[in-house]
Design a protein around this motif. Structure first.
Motif, PDB file in Angstrom:
ATOM      1  N   GLU A  23      28.308 -35.166  30.681  1.00 18.08           N
ATOM      2  CA  GLU A  23      29.112 -36.364  30.953  1.00 18.08           C
ATOM      3  C   GLU A  23      28.932 -37.374  29.829  1.00 18.08           C
ATOM      4  N   VAL A  29      25.123 -37.392  28.918  1.00 16.50           N
ATOM      5  CA  VAL A  29      24.116 -36.941  29.874  1.00 16.50           C
ATOM      6  C   VAL A  29      24.345 -35.462  30.153  1.00 16.50           C
ATOM      7  N   THR A  31      23.216 -32.308  32.430  1.00 22.10           N
ATOM      8  CA  THR A  31      22.552 -31.933  33.675  1.00 22.10           C
ATOM      9  C   THR A  31      22.383 -30.419  33.685  1.00 22.10           C
ATOM     10  N   ASN A  36      17.432 -31.165  36.244  1.00 21.63           N
ATOM     11  CA  ASN A  36      16.930 -32.016  35.164  1.00 21.63           C
ATOM     12  C   ASN A  36      18.099 -32.619  34.404  1.00 21.63           C
ATOM     13  N   LYS A  37      17.927 -33.880  33.979  1.00 20.52           N
ATOM     14  CA  LYS A  37      18.956 -34.580  33.218  1.00 20.52           C
ATOM     15  C   LYS A  37      18.368 -35.042  31.898  1.00 20.52           C
ATOM     16  N   TYR A  38      19.176 -34.941  30.840  1.00 18.52           N
ATOM     17  CA  TYR A  38      18.770 -35.374  29.514  1.00 18.52           C
ATOM     18  C   TYR A  38      19.863 -36.259  28.939  1.00 18.52           C
TER      19      TYR A  38
END
Length: 70
Positions: A23, A29, A31, A36-38
């Protein structure tokens, strides 16, 4: 596997097969399937380009001569 950059400038390698969504919020971002999100500095378009290049390197039967990005 693709290389991405955190907002603090540190780079790390991410398994692109585990990406569930990307996104632009306006930061990018990523996912993963495990939740987990980075947040990374690359644009969504750049991530798509890197993932595509990685997949092409993994599957040489689908490569077109001279059109494989680094």
């Amino acid at each position: 596997m693709i290389q991405v950059t955190r907002l603090n400038g540190k780079q790390f390698i991410l398994n692109s097969d585990l990406i569930e969504s990307v996104e632009a919020t306006p930061d990018t971002v990523i996912t993963l399937t495990g939740g987990n999100k980075y947040v990374v500095s690359e644009s969504t378009e750049e991530l798509i380009r890197r993932i595509t290049a990685y997949k092409q390197r993994c599957h040489p039967l689908y490569q077109e001569k001279g059109e494989i990005p680094d």
